[in-house]
Design a protein around this motif. Sequence first.
Motif, PDB file in Angstrom:
ATOM      1  N   ILE A  63      14.086-103.591  20.381  1.00 36.45           N
ATOM      2  CA  ILE A  63      15.365-102.962  20.727  1.00 36.45           C
ATOM      3  C   ILE A  63      15.997-102.370  19.474  1.00 36.45           C
ATOM      4  O   ILE A  63      16.340-101.187  19.419  1.00 36.45           O
ATOM      5  CB  ILE A  63      16.313-103.987  21.399  1.00 36.45           C
ATOM      6  N   TYR A 117      21.059-106.886  29.555  1.00 35.00           N
ATOM      7  CA  TYR A 117      20.780-107.750  28.401  1.00 35.00           C
ATOM      8  C   TYR A 117      21.762-107.362  27.275  1.00 35.00           C
ATOM      9  O   TYR A 117      21.833-106.189  26.890  1.00 35.00           O
ATOM     10  CB  TYR A 117      19.328-107.526  27.994  1.00 35.00           C
ATOM     11  N   TYR A 146      21.461-104.839  23.872  1.00 29.73           N
ATOM     12  CA  TYR A 146      21.465-103.362  23.827  1.00 29.73           C
ATOM     13  C   TYR A 146      22.789-102.864  23.256  1.00 29.73           C
ATOM     14  O   TYR A 146      22.829-102.089  22.304  1.00 29.73           O
ATOM     15  CB  TYR A 146      21.285-102.754  25.228  1.00 29.73           C
ATOM     16  N   ASN A 168      15.731-101.155  31.970  1.00 31.34           N
ATOM     17  CA  ASN A 168      15.090-102.470  32.053  1.00 31.34           C
ATOM     18  C   ASN A 168      14.703-102.709  33.500  1.00 31.34           C
ATOM     19  O   ASN A 168      15.504-103.220  34.276  1.00 31.34           O
ATOM     20  CB  ASN A 168      16.064-103.559  31.531  1.00 31.34           C
ATOM     21  N   TYR A 197       9.571-108.409  31.528  1.00 33.02           N
ATOM     22  CA  TYR A 197       9.188-109.201  32.718  1.00 33.02           C
ATOM     23  C   TYR A 197       8.108-108.511  33.551  1.00 33.02           C
ATOM     24  O   TYR A 197       7.913-108.855  34.717  1.00 33.02           O
ATOM     25  CB  TYR A 197      10.445-109.479  33.574  1.00 33.02           C
ATOM     26  N   THR A 235       6.302-108.127  25.514  1.00 30.08           N
ATOM     27  CA  THR A 235       6.409-109.440  24.860  1.00 30.08           C
ATOM     28  C   THR A 235       5.491-110.475  25.498  1.00 30.08           C
ATOM     29  O   THR A 235       5.202-110.417  26.694  1.00 30.08           O
ATOM     30  CB  THR A 235       7.863-109.953  24.896  1.00 30.08           C
ATOM     31  N   SER A 269       6.454-113.559  25.336  1.00 27.86           N
ATOM     32  CA  SER A 269       7.381-114.689  25.500  1.00 27.86           C
ATOM     33  C   SER A 269       7.361-115.302  26.882  1.00 27.86           C
ATOM     34  O   SER A 269       7.263-116.518  27.044  1.00 27.86           O
ATOM     35  CB  SER A 269       8.811-114.237  25.183  1.00 27.86           C
TER      36      SER A 269
HETATM   37  C1  LIG Z   1      15.541-108.010  29.213  1.00 25.06           C
HETATM   38  C2  LIG Z   1      15.043-108.714  28.011  1.00 25.06           C
HETATM   39  N1  LIG Z   1      14.547-107.996  26.998  1.00 25.06           N
HETATM   40  C3  LIG Z   1      14.094-108.572  25.876  1.00 25.06           C
HETATM   41  C4  LIG Z   1      14.115-109.939  25.731  1.00 25.06           C
HETATM   42  C5  LIG Z   1      13.634-110.544  24.436  1.00 25.06           C
HETATM   43  O1  LIG Z   1      12.434-111.170  24.576  1.00 25.06           O
HETATM   44  P1  LIG Z   1      11.789-111.976  23.365  1.00 25.06           P
HETATM   45  O2  LIG Z   1      12.125-113.416  23.558  1.00 25.06           O
HETATM   46  O3  LIG Z   1      10.335-111.718  23.467  1.00 25.06           O
HETATM   47  O4  LIG Z   1      12.343-111.450  22.096  1.00 25.06           O
HETATM   48  C6  LIG Z   1      14.628-110.742  26.749  1.00 25.06           C
HETATM   49  C7  LIG Z   1      14.717-112.198  26.590  1.00 25.06           C
HETATM   50  O5  LIG Z   1      15.285-112.942  27.349  1.00 25.06           O
HETATM   51  C8  LIG Z   1      15.110-110.107  27.923  1.00 25.06           C
HETATM   52  O6  LIG Z   1      15.625-110.822  28.933  1.00 25.06           O
END
Ligand SMILES: Cc1ncc(COP(=O)(O)O)c(C=O)c1O
Length: 396
Positions: free
Chosen positions: A103, A124, A127, A170, A205, A232, A234
Amino acid sequence: MQLAGRLDQLGTETAFAVSQAAAEWAAGGHRVYPFHLGDINLPTPANIVDAMNAAIADGKTGYCPAAGIAPLRDALADDIGRGRGMELSASNIVVQPGGKPVITKFIQTLMNPGDGVLYPNPGYPIYESQIDYYGGRAMPYRYRETDTGFGIDLEQLRELAPSARLLIYNNLQNPLGCESTPEEMAEIARIAIEHDLTVLSDEAYFEMRYSGESTSIASLPGMADRTVILYTFSKKFAMTGWRLGCAVAPVDVAQQIAKLNTNDESCTTHFVQAAGVEALRDPSGAVPLLAELERRRNAAVAGLQAIPGVSCATPESTFYLFPNVTEAVGRLGFRNVTEFATAALHETGVSFCTRHHFGSAQPDETERYIRLAYSGISVDDIEEGLGELAGWVASA
Ligand SMILES: Cc1ncc(COP(=O)(O)O)c(C=O)c1O
């Protein structure tokens, strides 16, 4: 010490304040049902952990290339390209410590001070923070509740687009849990092309879905050259704390993002990248993870729908729910949703965020919403917690 003036512009994730309140309540000996944070309380698949340990034993503990190690960039180009129907090569991939850095690097690379940046609200919160911090003009666009969830207010987006230069999109959305219909996504792409907008497609996601298939806006005609994808590990592999992700960008943009990597963190941890290669080689560990999240989604939606004055759609993706609680808030006599959330924690132990943690409400907004994440709470606790909430609301 005198702080830099620009820090006044830096926002934060106000949801962390909800964690703090929940932790304090729990420390007082109270039961807490944690629906507030989007973390995952499930372990990273064993093959990924083993690969990391092997990489450390193998001495992969030093600096490595700023844009990422070659095997990971190759594997990502292959995996992301295949999943989205795009032609990608390693030169399009810049590895990052997580998805979030994409971002800030998108904004640093492509936004000049004063540029208008469209971004989702509710959305989120990072931004807006980054747009403000780097001197952009924050231009939130809104969503409307539909029969099946939420959709972007395209009329508003069309009105705003002529004075914007960038668009943050998003799909598979945090906090709304919604996704664009093919028609909505095509219209957003059309608007982006017509107004020559550069796009950040936050696809954190993309793989977190229980049915159907995800589509990337970058794969639509005319979009690849104007889009940076946030990818990601994650969520997909329950690796939130590992910090591994990447930017997918046209080659000239990717090179600039790699230069920012050199300036910011030199490289992403070498042995974590090696684990990422293994995750993509054998992603089977993600399957039971998703199955567990689906069980939780079903329990959470059923639990919410059983609460008087609460309505909730059933999202097919993410691990977030954004129920409309307008009637329940009124029934309990609260003036706003913040009072409702505070009282819910104290009366029932159920902890959640509200709409206000995801951007300022627009002036004409009358409905009240809360956001629940079910990634960090078991099915049993979901059922018990939402049962408590239902009993409390019903008793009013
Ligand atoms: C919409 C969105 N973008 C980006 C991220 C960031 O992800 P990361 O934990 O891989 O940095 C998140 C994390 O919750 C998110 O919800």
